[in-house]
Design a protein around this motif. Structure first.
Motif, short mmCIF file in Angstrom:
data_model
loop_
_atom_site.label_atom_id
_atom_site.label_comp_id
_atom_site.label_asym_id
_atom_site.label_seq_id
_atom_site.Cartn_x
_atom_site.Cartn_y
_atom_site.Cartn_z
N GLY A 48 49.65 45.29 33.09
CA GLY A 48 49.21 45.57 34.46
C GLY A 48 47.93 46.37 34.49
N ILE A 49 47.83 47.37 33.61
CA ILE A 49 46.62 48.19 33.54
C ILE A 49 45.43 47.35 33.10
N MET A 50 45.62 46.52 32.09
CA MET A 50 44.53 45.69 31.59
C MET A 50 44.08 44.67 32.65
N GLY B 249 40.41 42.97 37.16
CA GLY B 249 40.21 42.71 38.58
C GLY B 249 39.12 43.57 39.18
N LEU B 250 39.10 44.85 38.81
CA LEU B 250 38.04 45.74 39.30
C LEU B 250 36.68 45.29 38.80
N SER C 147 44.22 42.92 46.39
CA SER C 147 45.68 42.79 46.35
C SER C 147 46.13 42.34 44.97
N MET C 148 45.34 41.49 44.31
CA MET C 148 45.68 41.04 42.97
C MET C 148 45.68 42.22 42.00
N VAL C 149 44.70 43.11 42.13
CA VAL C 149 44.61 44.29 41.25
C VAL C 149 45.81 45.21 41.49
N GLY D 194 48.61 37.72 41.62
CA GLY D 194 48.82 38.89 40.77
C GLY D 194 50.16 38.84 40.07
N CYS D 195 51.21 38.46 40.83
CA CYS D 195 52.55 38.33 40.22
C CYS D 195 52.56 37.25 39.14
N LEU D 196 51.90 36.12 39.41
CA LEU D 196 51.99 34.99 38.49
C LEU D 196 51.14 35.19 37.24
N ILE D 197 49.94 35.76 37.37
CA ILE D 197 49.13 36.00 36.18
C ILE D 197 49.84 36.96 35.25
#
Length: 518
Positions: A142-144, A149-150, A316-318, A376-379
């Motif tokens: 999640g952090i990576m 995303g940023l 939202s993805m991030v 975001g959930c799927l990636i």
């Protein structure tokens, strides 16, 4: 048969390793986002507008073709050395691209850069899978992903600033200090198990796999643009792809160390995760492309503002990547994550298919928030499913397959949705009685182009874009429903601490990780 000698990695230094991985992944992500803003300036300096698309296509081609090969090399010979090699190749390509004197040189050097870029993402995720136990992978993943995303959000702004104030060449040269920092941290601070492969490298399989992937990318890039879909070139590429894939399957069945072990696809969860990743790639590239065009044409946004209006998707993805990573670590099941992500993605796209000329930006932003949350959930979920479904010796192949499925899905998505969009535009304009000069249609589908039209023609174009975008969103939504159906049949563990008598971390419903599921 082959054997591998592995020693356990030390417990310390994981955070430093993650920082190094993030720096290396930023190279590939930032480069892709920066280059778009610099392209007009590059054309003005180097010329060659007819071949401009190859600045992007050459990079995409070599990245996609080399991704599975880098993954397999890491599995066989050690991920640290392969990761370092990919960074070095990427940096050499970056420097040469920054020094290019004409467009053919830039295209060639971008291909070299893409060759290195193919190893950055796959090696980073495979190293994460090797360093970090399954119970903690989601948190670090999640952090990576949030850092990526940023970088995607900041990339266009950074590219514009660099191009305006330092020149387009620094869009490539900026990779050097970042890459050197990552290179030093990986070389000094990262400690991984030693690998020694006894089997013979699968050179023929690597060539066939790279050829098949290259064919898919070229067919997607050329079809409906440079060549008609029914042209001999596209039909020839399709036949070549079919022949190459057939030969690849035959070769991989007999190879001692196959570059693409077919046995991993017998694991139902891994196969479904790959399929879902393909759909995510299709939807992500298609939706973002035509959301931007919808905003510029129907909602009268400039190119810059349309990029900013896409922030709800990316933000939202991030956020979801980080939040879901923490929840998975605390016990949320991966099956739940991919089910929720597929449902959100399908719902958002079907809602987007209802948008028209009267849709407000706030309404569109709400739909985009849902889309970003779903992706975001799927990636996050599909990558973790892939890593958890294979034995440690195949982590590189699992990571490269997950990355490649999204890449191939994206190239197919842009090609098919572009053809569908163009067909709907032509049909709508013909029905409205608006004549379009050859090659003028795309140029007029901008806020500036529409402003120069009369009221009747502008209205006809806006309705045509609504029809085209609606068809793309509807197709993407229906494909997302297939991802939802596939998610239902996923069997996956939660990543939280195992209760007494429960399956060990890394197991799926009592099935040890790496064991084929029924």
């Amino acid at each position: 048969m082959s054997a591998q000698v592995r020693t356990a990695p030390p417990q310390g230094g994981i955070r430093a390793a993650i920082v190094a991985l993030i720096l290396a992944m930023m190279l590939a992500t930032l480069d892709n986002m920066i280059i778009g803003t610099a392209i007009p300036t590059i054309v003005g300096d180097l010329g060659g507008i007819d071949d401009l698309s190859w600045v992007v296509t050459s990079y995409t081609l070599t990245t996609a073709a080399s991704t599975p090969i880098w993954g397999k090399l890491g599995d066989m010979y050690g991920r640290k050395g392969v990761f370092l090699a990919s960074i070095v190749v990427f940096l050499i390509g970056s420097v040469l691209s920054g020094l290019a004197q004409d467009l053919p040189q830039l295209i060639a050097f971008r291909a070299l850069q893409g060759l290195g870029g193919g190893g950055l993402m796959v090696s980073a995720f495979a190293i994460m899978g090797e360093l970090i136990p399954p119970t903690s992978r989601a948190k670090y993943q999640g952090i990576m992903s949030a850092a990526m995303g940023l970088t995607m959000i900041a990339g266009p702004l950074v590219g514009g600033l660099i191009t305006d104030h330092a020149g387009w060449r620094w869009c490539f040269l900026i990779n050097v200090p970042i890459g050197i920092a990552g290179l030093a941290m990986v070389a000094v601070g990262m400690h991984l198990p030693k690998h020694r492969a006894q089997g013979r490298a699968d050179y023929l399989g690597a060539v066939l796999l790279a050829s098949a992937i290259s064919g898919v990318v070229l067919m997607s890039a050329w079809g409906g643009t440079r060549y008609a879909w029914q042209s001999p070139v596209i039909i020839g590429l399709l036949l070549a792809i079919v022949l190459t894939v057939t030969l690849l399957l035959l070769v991989e069945r007999r190879a001692a160390e196959p570059v693409l072990p077919l046995g991993i696809f017998r694991d139902r969860t891994f196969a479904l995760a790959t399929l879902i990743g393909l759909v995510v790639g299709f939807v992500m590239f298609a939706a973002l492309t035509f959301l931007s065009l919808f905003q510029q044409t129907v909602q009268s946004a400039s190119a810059t503002n349309s990029g900013l209006l896409l922030l709800p998707v990316l933000l939202s993805m991030v956020v979801i990547n980080v939040v879901v990573g923490q929840l998975i670590t605390r016990g949320l099941g991966l099956r739940t994550v991919v089910l929720l992500g597929s449902a959100l993605m399908a719902a958002s796209l079907l809602l987007m298919a209802t948008m028209g000329t009267g849709t407000t930006r706030a309404t569109a932003a709400g739909y985009m928030l849902l889309l970003g949350a779903g992706m975001g959930c799927l990636i996050q979920g599909t990558l973790l499913l892939s890593l958890d479904s294979v034995a440690p010796k195949d982590l590189g192949v699992a990571s490269s397959t997950a990355t490649l499925s999204r890449t191939v899905g994206g190239t197919i998505g842009v090609a098919l949705s572009g053809a569908l969009f163009a067909h709907e535009i032509a049909q709508s304009l013909a029905h409205a009685g608006v004549a379009v000069a050859a090659g003028a249609g795309q140029a007029q589908l901008t806020a500036a182009g529409l402003a120069r039209m009369g009221e009747a023609a502008r209205t006809a174009y806006q309705h045509a874009v609504v029809d085209g975008a609606r068809a793309v969103f509807l197709l993407s939504g229906l494909l997302s429903l297939t991802a939802l159906l596939a998610s239902w049949f996923v069997r996956a563990r939660g990543a939280g601490p195992a209760a007494p008598g429960a399956p060990a971390p890394g197991d799926r419903d009592g099935v040890p990780s790496g064991t084929p599921a029924a």
